[in-house]
Design a protein around this motif. Structure first.
Motif, short mmCIF file in Angstrom:
data_model
loop_
_atom_site.label_atom_id
_atom_site.label_comp_id
_atom_site.label_asym_id
_atom_site.label_seq_id
_atom_site.Cartn_x
_atom_site.Cartn_y
_atom_site.Cartn_z
N PHE A 1 5.17 5.69 -11.57
CA PHE A 1 5.65 6.78 -10.72
C PHE A 1 5.89 6.35 -9.28
CE2 PHE A 1 3.61 8.68 -14.35
CZ PHE A 1 4.46 9.73 -14.67
N ASP A 2 6.10 5.05 -9.05
CA ASP A 2 6.18 4.67 -7.63
C ASP A 2 7.50 5.07 -6.97
OD1 ASP A 2 7.63 2.52 -8.56
OD2 ASP A 2 6.08 1.02 -8.11
N THR A 3 8.47 5.47 -7.76
CA THR A 3 9.69 5.99 -7.13
C THR A 3 9.81 7.52 -7.29
OG1 THR A 3 10.91 5.50 -9.15
CG2 THR A 3 11.02 3.86 -7.39
N ALA A 4 8.78 8.14 -7.85
CA ALA A 4 8.84 9.60 -8.06
C ALA A 4 8.89 10.33 -6.72
CB ALA A 4 7.64 10.06 -8.87
N GLN A 5 9.69 11.38 -6.66
CA GLN A 5 9.85 12.15 -5.43
C GLN A 5 9.92 13.63 -5.76
OE1 GLN A 5 11.85 11.10 -2.17
NE2 GLN A 5 11.10 9.01 -2.35
N LYS A 6 9.41 14.44 -4.86
CA LYS A 6 9.63 15.88 -4.96
C LYS A 6 11.13 16.11 -4.81
CE LYS A 6 5.73 18.34 -5.27
NZ LYS A 6 5.48 19.27 -6.39
N VAL B 1 0.82 -1.20 0.00
CA VAL B 1 0.00 0.00 0.00
C VAL B 1 0.87 1.27 0.00
CG1 VAL B 1 -1.61 1.37 1.41
CG2 VAL B 1 -2.07 -1.05 0.98
N GLN B 2 2.00 1.22 0.70
CA GLN B 2 2.87 2.39 0.79
C GLN B 2 3.36 2.85 -0.60
OE1 GLN B 2 3.18 4.08 3.68
NE2 GLN B 2 4.02 5.58 2.24
N TYR B 3 3.65 1.88 -1.47
CA TYR B 3 4.09 2.24 -2.82
C TYR B 3 2.96 2.92 -3.60
CZ TYR B 3 8.05 -0.82 -1.91
OH TYR B 3 9.17 -1.38 -1.37
N ILE B 4 1.76 2.37 -3.41
CA ILE B 4 0.61 2.92 -4.11
C ILE B 4 0.29 4.32 -3.57
CG2 ILE B 4 -1.85 2.57 -4.63
CD1 ILE B 4 -0.13 0.56 -6.08
N GLU B 5 0.49 4.48 -2.27
CA GLU B 5 0.28 5.80 -1.65
C GLU B 5 1.17 6.83 -2.35
OE1 GLU B 5 -1.43 6.45 1.78
OE2 GLU B 5 -1.41 8.38 0.75
N ASN B 6 2.46 6.49 -2.47
CA ASN B 6 3.39 7.41 -3.10
C ASN B 6 3.04 7.69 -4.55
OD1 ASN B 6 4.71 7.38 -0.67
ND2 ASN B 6 6.71 6.78 -1.50
N GLU B 7 2.65 6.65 -5.26
CA GLU B 7 2.35 6.83 -6.68
C GLU B 7 1.07 7.64 -6.87
OE1 GLU B 7 2.69 3.28 -9.01
OE2 GLU B 7 2.70 4.44 -10.87
C1 LIG Z 1 7.25 7.14 -0.12
O1 LIG Z 1 7.70 8.47 -0.16
C2 LIG Z 1 8.36 8.88 1.00
C3 LIG Z 1 8.57 10.39 0.90
O2 LIG Z 1 9.20 10.72 -0.31
C4 LIG Z 1 9.65 8.10 1.16
O3 LIG Z 1 10.36 8.48 2.29
C5 LIG Z 1 9.28 6.62 1.26
O4 LIG Z 1 10.46 5.84 1.28
C6 LIG Z 1 8.44 6.21 0.07
N1 LIG Z 1 7.96 4.87 0.30
C7 LIG Z 1 8.14 3.91 -0.58
C8 LIG Z 1 7.62 2.58 -0.15
O5 LIG Z 1 8.68 4.04 -1.64
#
Ligand SMILES: *[C@@H]1O[C@H](CO)[C@@H](O)[C@H](O)[C@H]1NC(C)=O
Length: 432
Positions: free
Chosen positions: A397-402, A309-315
């Motif tokens: 986009f599951d590894t996308a980050q600000k 779920v955490q990956y989906i949350e981020n995506e």
């Molecule tokens: C989700 O994003 C947060 C904040 O960018 C990051 O710290 C975390 O590792 C990410 N989680 C996953 C499972 O990729």
């Protein structure tokens, strides 16, 4: 035509019985006149099923291979279903006490209308199961490694048509119908399953190691046949372990677990998993699907298991950032399971191909639109750019980050050309 009873324990005997029942049902239905559309469909389905059964009989006769036993249960049910249906048709015909044979036939078939459609689905399910087994006769012999589980997931998926079959067969016998949806099988550790019970509720099952063979766990119908009886009640999380008293597998624990869900539900549309009709698998946890939202095939991506779920949350959040910026597929809504959000629906990019080195311009263009929003993609392999009409769409986009570090964004952009040239296949696995 009576078969010696004792023989019925073998696959050959079961296949032969099912074949005979399907042919005899065909003859009964075929004797009715006229043949409206749904009856023609039924006859067609019966013919295809008989053909599949005949090939199976041939195959089983010509091999001494014991691997077909996974089919015994479906064959038994198929045989039963054909017999029961034939019985029902005949009973119904005799109840309608009319001298005019054609009226009687017509009334019977009209009365049985929806049942005929359901029964067609049931037959299609058996046919799919048999054909799956025929096309992968090596199934039971192969050693399954964890890496190759994906292949078996596809297989499980192909056998999904069996669901209708199982539902009807089970309704006749009052067993719960269990459909394996997703599996994460580990030879040496716990294995995890997401299953659908009676087409109504989704449950998560953990199986302790050293209980079942990997091949039993990887193939839906065989897993379902070896799992212990499901406890009744409102539970969603169960653990199968060996009973210390008799060494047999049993449900050591079931509970109603408060599984996590995606929190950032920024889109106004929610669609429940059970309201979807799930189609082809594209990658792990990503499927084509039909929903009432549109006539087009869409794509769903979801957490197969709670820890995803955490990956989906981020995506989901990444899709919020890029919404309306012409970067990725259109986000169509959140996907729910029993009230919690487990994934999302998105537009399917049709007729696209993966990027290669010559697409560098359009890929750089879309990536720079992402960077202008202060977002780093994090996985710019060539499979994450879909090219259509000389336009690129970014996906995954599951590894996308600000990212407010200009250098880091610049680096991602500079590495793009090398990424597109990388033909190693890393990151591949189907469109989207
Ligand atoms: C989700 O994003 C947060 C904040 O960018 C990051 O710290 C975390 O590792 C990410 N989680 C996953 C499972 O990729």
């Amino acid at each position: 035509m009576a078969e010696p009873f004792g023989l019925a324990s073998g696959t050959l005997a079961l296949a032969t019985l099912a074949f005979q029942s399907s042919v005899s049902l065909y003859e009964t239905v075929n004797s009715f006149h006229p043949h409206p559309k749904r009856v023609r469909a039924l006859l067609g389905e019966l013919e295809a099923l008989s053909t599949a059964l005949a090939s199976l009989v041939d195959r089983v006769k010509s091999t001494s291979d014991v691997g077909h036993s996974v089919l015994d249960l479906p064959l038994l049910r198929c045989d039963n279903a054909c017999k029961k249906f034939r019985q029902e048709v005949t009973q119904c015909t005799s109840r309608l006490n009319s001298n005019r044979a054609s009226f009687r036939d017509w009334a019977t078939l009209t009365y049985m209308g929806d049942k005929i459609d359901d029964f067609c689905d049931l037959l299609a399910g058996y046919k799919a199961t048999i054909n799956t087994a025929l096309t992968d006769a090596t199934l039971r012999q192969s050693t399954v490694t964890v890496e190759s589980t994906g292949k078996y997931e596809d297989l499980i998926h192909d056998a999904k048509d069996d669901l209708g079959a199982q539902i009807s067969a089970a309704r006749m016998g009052n067993q719960p119908v269990i459909e394996l949806l997703q599996a994460e099988v580990d030879e040496n550790d716990q294995s995890f399953f997401r299953v659908l019970v009676d087409g109504l509720s989704i449950k998560y099952i953990t199986v302790e190691p050293d209980i079942y063979s990997t091949e039993d766990m990887c193939f839906g119908p065989s897993l379902v046949s070896v799992l212990p009886t499901f406890p009744i009640g409102d539970w969603n999380d169960g653990l199968v372990a060996k009973n210390p008293n008799d060494g047999k597998p049993f449900f050591a624990r079931v509970c109603l677990a408060p599984f996590p869900g995606v929190q950032n539900t920024w889109h106004e549309i929610y669609v429940d998993y059970l309201d979807l009709s799930i189609g082809r698998k594209l990658r792990t946890g990503i499927y084509e699907a039909k929903s009432s939202l549109s006539d087009d095939i869409i794509v769903v991506k979801f957490a197969r298991f709670p820890w995803e779920v955490q990956y989906i949350e981020n995506e989901t959040t990444a899709y919020q950032w890029i919404s309306g910026h012409n970067i990725g597929p259109q986000f169509l809504g959140h996907l729910t399971e029993n009230g919690r959000v487990i994934g999302f629906l998105m537009e399917r990019i049709t007729d696209a191909r993966h990027a290669s080195a010559e697409d560098i311009e359009v890929c750089r263009e879309v990536l720079s639109r992402l960077h202008n929003l202060g977002v780093r993609h994090g996985d710019t392999n060539r499979f994450n750019f879909l090219i259509r009409d000389s336009k690129a769409t970014l996906i995954d986009f599951d590894t996308a980050q600000k990212c407010d570090d200009r250098d880091s964004l610049l680096q991602e952009s500079e590495e793009l050309s090398a990424c597109l040239k990388d033909m190693s296949g890393r990151g591949g696995g189907g469109l989207l």
